[in-house]
Design a protein around this motif. Sequence first.
Motif, PDB file in Angstrom:
ATOM      1  N   MET B 118       0.815  -1.212   0.000  1.00 34.59           N
ATOM      2  CA  MET B 118       0.000   0.000   0.000  1.00 34.59           C
ATOM      3  C   MET B 118       0.846   1.259   0.000  1.00 34.59           C
ATOM      4  SD  MET B 118      -3.073  -0.637   2.603  1.00 34.59           S
ATOM      5  CE  MET B 118      -1.951  -0.340   3.951  1.00 34.59           C
ATOM      6  N   PHE B 156       4.087 -12.229  -4.793  1.00 35.81           N
ATOM      7  CA  PHE B 156       2.675 -12.552  -4.576  1.00 35.81           C
ATOM      8  C   PHE B 156       2.137 -13.388  -5.739  1.00 35.81           C
ATOM      9  CE2 PHE B 156      -1.693 -11.203  -5.647  1.00 35.81           C
ATOM     10  CZ  PHE B 156      -2.373 -11.698  -4.541  1.00 35.81           C
ATOM     11  N   MET B 270      -2.218 -10.368 -18.020  1.00 34.82           N
ATOM     12  CA  MET B 270      -3.158  -9.346 -17.570  1.00 34.82           C
ATOM     13  C   MET B 270      -4.277  -9.983 -16.756  1.00 34.82           C
ATOM     14  SD  MET B 270      -2.003  -6.543 -18.237  1.00 34.82           S
ATOM     15  CE  MET B 270      -3.382  -5.751 -17.420  1.00 34.82           C
ATOM     16  N   SER B 271      -4.765 -11.125 -17.236  1.00 31.27           N
ATOM     17  CA  SER B 271      -5.857 -11.762 -16.509  1.00 31.27           C
ATOM     18  C   SER B 271      -5.362 -12.282 -15.167  1.00 31.27           C
ATOM     19  CB  SER B 271      -6.420 -12.924 -17.321  1.00 31.27           C
ATOM     20  OG  SER B 271      -6.386 -12.605 -18.677  1.00 31.27           O
ATOM     21  N   SER B 274      -5.140  -9.659 -12.551  1.00 27.58           N
ATOM     22  CA  SER B 274      -6.399  -9.144 -12.019  1.00 27.58           C
ATOM     23  C   SER B 274      -7.149 -10.240 -11.280  1.00 27.58           C
ATOM     24  CB  SER B 274      -7.270  -8.596 -13.141  1.00 27.58           C
ATOM     25  OG  SER B 274      -7.742  -9.639 -13.942  1.00 27.58           O
TER      26      SER B 274
ATOM     27  N   ASN C 161      -6.583  -2.735 -19.240  1.00 31.06           N
ATOM     28  CA  ASN C 161      -7.969  -2.780 -18.772  1.00 31.06           C
ATOM     29  C   ASN C 161      -8.863  -3.501 -19.764  1.00 31.06           C
ATOM     30  OD1 ASN C 161      -7.168  -1.400 -16.571  1.00 31.06           O
ATOM     31  ND2 ASN C 161      -8.248   0.508 -17.035  1.00 31.06           N
ATOM     32  N   ILE C 164      -8.586  -7.205 -19.361  1.00 28.22           N
ATOM     33  CA  ILE C 164      -9.256  -7.644 -18.137  1.00 28.22           C
ATOM     34  C   ILE C 164     -10.769  -7.716 -18.358  1.00 28.22           C
ATOM     35  CG2 ILE C 164      -9.791  -7.000 -15.753  1.00 28.22           C
ATOM     36  CD1 ILE C 164      -6.930  -5.841 -15.615  1.00 28.22           C
ATOM     37  N   GLN C 202     -14.061  -6.898 -11.211  1.00 23.69           N
ATOM     38  CA  GLN C 202     -13.003  -6.473 -12.127  1.00 23.69           C
ATOM     39  C   GLN C 202     -13.050  -4.963 -12.334  1.00 23.69           C
ATOM     40  OE1 GLN C 202     -14.878  -9.081 -12.586  1.00 23.69           O
ATOM     41  NE2 GLN C 202     -13.666 -10.819 -13.325  1.00 23.69           N
ATOM     42  N   PHE C 205     -11.511  -3.333  -9.367  1.00 31.94           N
ATOM     43  CA  PHE C 205     -10.063  -3.551  -9.401  1.00 31.94           C
ATOM     44  C   PHE C 205      -9.389  -2.591 -10.386  1.00 31.94           C
ATOM     45  CE2 PHE C 205      -6.449  -5.618 -11.450  1.00 31.94           C
ATOM     46  CZ  PHE C 205      -5.637  -5.840 -10.358  1.00 31.94           C
ATOM     47  N   SER C 270      -4.966   2.892  -2.275  1.00 30.25           N
ATOM     48  CA  SER C 270      -4.334   1.574  -2.165  1.00 30.25           C
ATOM     49  C   SER C 270      -4.977   0.702  -1.106  1.00 30.25           C
ATOM     50  CB  SER C 270      -2.857   1.710  -1.816  1.00 30.25           C
ATOM     51  OG  SER C 270      -2.255   2.628  -2.627  1.00 30.25           O
ATOM     52  N   PHE C 274      -5.790  -3.225  -1.323  1.00 31.25           N
ATOM     53  CA  PHE C 274      -5.303  -4.237  -0.395  1.00 31.25           C
ATOM     54  C   PHE C 274      -6.440  -5.165   0.034  1.00 31.25           C
ATOM     55  CE2 PHE C 274      -4.414  -5.328   4.117  1.00 31.25           C
ATOM     56  CZ  PHE C 274      -3.387  -6.218   3.871  1.00 31.25           C
ATOM     57  N   LEU C 277      -7.334  -7.597  -2.691  1.00 29.58           N
ATOM     58  CA  LEU C 277      -6.390  -8.710  -2.795  1.00 29.58           C
ATOM     59  C   LEU C 277      -6.625  -9.700  -1.658  1.00 29.58           C
ATOM     60  CD1 LEU C 277      -3.031  -7.004  -3.757  1.00 29.58           C
ATOM     61  CD2 LEU C 277      -4.397  -8.519  -5.157  1.00 29.58           C
ATOM     62  N   ARG C 280      -9.360 -12.087  -2.206  1.00 30.64           N
ATOM     63  CA  ARG C 280      -9.123 -13.176  -3.152  1.00 30.64           C
ATOM     64  C   ARG C 280      -8.239 -14.255  -2.552  1.00 30.64           C
ATOM     65  NH1 ARG C 280      -6.625 -11.438  -7.266  1.00 30.64           N
ATOM     66  NH2 ARG C 280      -7.100  -9.237  -7.366  1.00 30.64           N
TER      67      ARG C 280
END
Lengths: 421, 278, 281
Positions: B118, B156, B270-271, B274, C161, C164, C202, C205, C270, C274, C277, C280
């Motif tokens: 962050m 990550f 890219m996928s 995301s 983008n 995605i 998405q 994101f 951010s 966080f 993420l 997920r």
Amino acid sequence: MHKKIKVMISCMIIVIFILSLGACSQSSSSDKVGKNEIVFWNPFVGPDGKNMQMMVDAYNKTNPKFKVRNISLKEADMYAKIPTVVNSGRNIPDLNIVHAERIKQFVDKDMLIPMDDSLAKYPEIKAENYVKAGWDIGSLDNKRYSVPLDVHSFVMYYNKDLAAKYAPHALDDNIVTFDEIKEAGLKAKKDGIIAAPVTWMKPAFLSVYSQMGGSITSDGTKPTLNTEQAVDTLKLYNGFVKSGITNKDGQDAGQVFKSGKAIFYPEGIWMQNDIKKAKNLNWGMTNFPQLSDDKNKMVNWSSSHQFVLLKNPERNKKKTEGVIKFINWVRDNSLPWAEAGQNPAALATLDNPKYQQMPQSFLIKDTTEQKSLKIFDYKYNGYISEQLDKIGNDTVFGKLDIKKALMDSQKTVEDKIAQDK
Amino acid sequence: MKKVNISTLISFIFLLCMTLIWIFPLAWSLFTSFKDEIDIQTFGFTMLPIHWVIANYQDVLFNNTSAPVAKWFMNSMIISVTQTILVLVVVSMAAYGYTRLRFKGRDWLFSFLLATMMFPAVVNLIPLYKIVDTLGWVNSYWAAIVPGAAAVFNVFLVRQFMIGIPIELDESARIDGANDFQIYTKVTLPLIKPVLTVVALFTFTSSWNDFLWPSIVFNDIDKMPITPGLQLLQGMYVTDIGHAMAAAIIAIVPTFILYLFTQRYFLQSMSLSSGVKG
Amino acid sequence: MIFIGPHLLLFALFFLIPIFFGVYISFTNWDLVNTPEFVGLDNYKDILLNKESTFYTQLHTGLGNTFKFVAFTVPACIVIPLLLAAALHVKPKGMKIFQAIFYLPVLFSISAVMIIWSMMFNVSFGPINHYFTSSPNWLGTQPYAWIALVVVTVWWGIGGNMIIYQAALNGVSKEYYEAASLDGAGRLQKFFHITLPSIKNQLLFTIVITTIAQFNIYGQALMLTKGGPSSSTTVLLMYIQQNAFGSGQSIAGIASAMAVILGLCIMAVSVIQFFLLRERK
């Protein structure tokens, strides 16, 4: 697919390997400062960088005891780096080129070494052998802190054919006045020809400002940008824009001149190699435009590149002598520098017939002209320049209020000076 | 049925218009890089060159201008490839450590690393310069190579991928008497190749295109990578349009070629990043 | 330990320490060279409250312009790739080629892209001025300078983008649409009631990462508009760079304080990322 990638990657690794070998062999020869090597920093990253490299190579061919290693840095970076290295005491260059305007500030901060003792062995490095404007700058409190390489001025190019057509007698006395420019411009307007392209406003402003009797500092420390004369200077140019005799905002003035659509073109003498490239252009060079026809009141904005020695406890006497030896050699071998369009400061070049043929030589040949070369050596010139570059074009093209812009600039410069410990 | 056709047609026309907008600058730059400078100065804008010349490329590559573009190109190559290799080694080892080795506070430590993502890198800029300066790396390749390897995101990414790989394979290798390091090289690395390819492509392109940081740590004109070099070229006091365009084209060629060969991976990457299973 | 050691070391040296160090020097009057002297909140007072100070003006102009840039570009960088992805979703002829072309500029370095576009907008040589007679000086007058910046940013950066969104649209189940068609829903209704909710994650994101990316605006403004006309596109990162590494004395303390303020803005965004993420995981 996988095969392809494998092939690509292996190719790349091989290429890199070869490259790094090359780089290693290069770096080993260039990264370690040899004991007998003079590290020479300069801000020549433009076309003149090549000519300086030529001169350094030629000097190294004479097999001096101390060879010179030429390192060109971005100008802004170089000036950012100098205080850093001097304060840290590491990686200080043995010889440096700085602009004349910076010298006062460097001396104030105790970053330069006087050269008087080391010059004693080279009696030819003396006032009589250099252009006065360039030489005088290096003398502060009766000590000599620098030796000039050149004096470069902001002058005016003109298109001979167009000048003959629209301003037939303007060039008779080699002074083109602003009135003559305006007159020619109004005549040429209907043919789509311009007379007063707006180029680099900083030197143009300073030149006219001092013709009007203005000065960028009242006492050497306090800036004076927000004055009557400054307003008038910008108004003069703004008036040209309004009467339609300039290039359009954003239009490349150089291109207009090179394509034969401009009568006059104020620019630096260093631009001539660029102008030479234009075919079928019949051009000449004259003084920067003046307010009056009086030769003794002429001002041509100038600056100068100067050799200085930064304070460096590790530079021993022998090396210092090697440095001076190089400076002395440059005094006699400045022709390549003239070929880059500059005016060498060493008068030895004057006798060279090749140099006498060069258009910029008119500034040095006669003493009245030499007197017109004005270097703006105010200690905080750097801050002033930054501001002028910021507001110059915007005020002239009417995008910024002149009075307000000057007021803000004055303030910004004052604030920056206050920060300067 | 008819409906589908209409929507396909509309989409097609829309895409075609947009593509033209996207292609035009590239096409015109390419043409301009083959123009004769004198023609440009004399005639201003033309779509196609009046005389086709390769002089711009010759000048730029064989250092007939004041900008050593060929040298910049080499610098960029060395930096980008070295950084890619460094990142692959460091990141795959770290990811292995965070997924396969058990030690106290492992997951806590990793969460901490994630949390630091962050922090905006902009605050680092000035101190990072000082650190690099202290190491004596200003104007050396290391300044552009090493700091970038500290990024957590790649770890990550690889870790996510490794979590999906069954641990049984490791176990069986361990029974055969392999130690951690052998397992990492013999078992894990071959299995995580796809994700490493993605990381490599990413690292290479971002390193090649990095701008702000290299423009701060390189001020010796001979040591610069090409991305900050082009900015310097733009600021040089003679605007040589043909040369500038030629240099710009040279700068985009490597990533372009890389893309031609590995398009599939780029799109996958890219996928991946995301978090969508593509 | 041997496995995570190298990364941890690099991480500590080139990320963790600089962060703390960076925050610390924003409370000093450091000039990059001498020992920093602690000056408490002076830098912050100066740039946030002292209306007389140049640095106050710099921060307000710079941050204002950065915010403007974010506000102008983020919507464009979301909507346009979404449209492209939707158009590609019906799988027209040449889809692969289209996709490749839109993605391509992402891979080009900013300085090359800016050289190309500054020529595109150039008054004397550029096509835009040539084909649209009486067009303005794009890079030197407002609002055209902003438009130019947005156009260039969109051209350069929407590829990621778009990909995605394509993946997201492929993930939406066909059954929903069929069910909606039976209910007599129109195209737009389907889009707003089915498509958008399905790709919500998405979208969120991409909005976050795009915003963070655009906060770091530097190259476009530096090379295309040079911060002009009259500082109207000078962004904060340009001032930070000038103050810390410009010519003349470095004012690293003030520059750091500016960086911390910009950092706080980015951090706010951010934090959202966080948590995304985390989810997920």
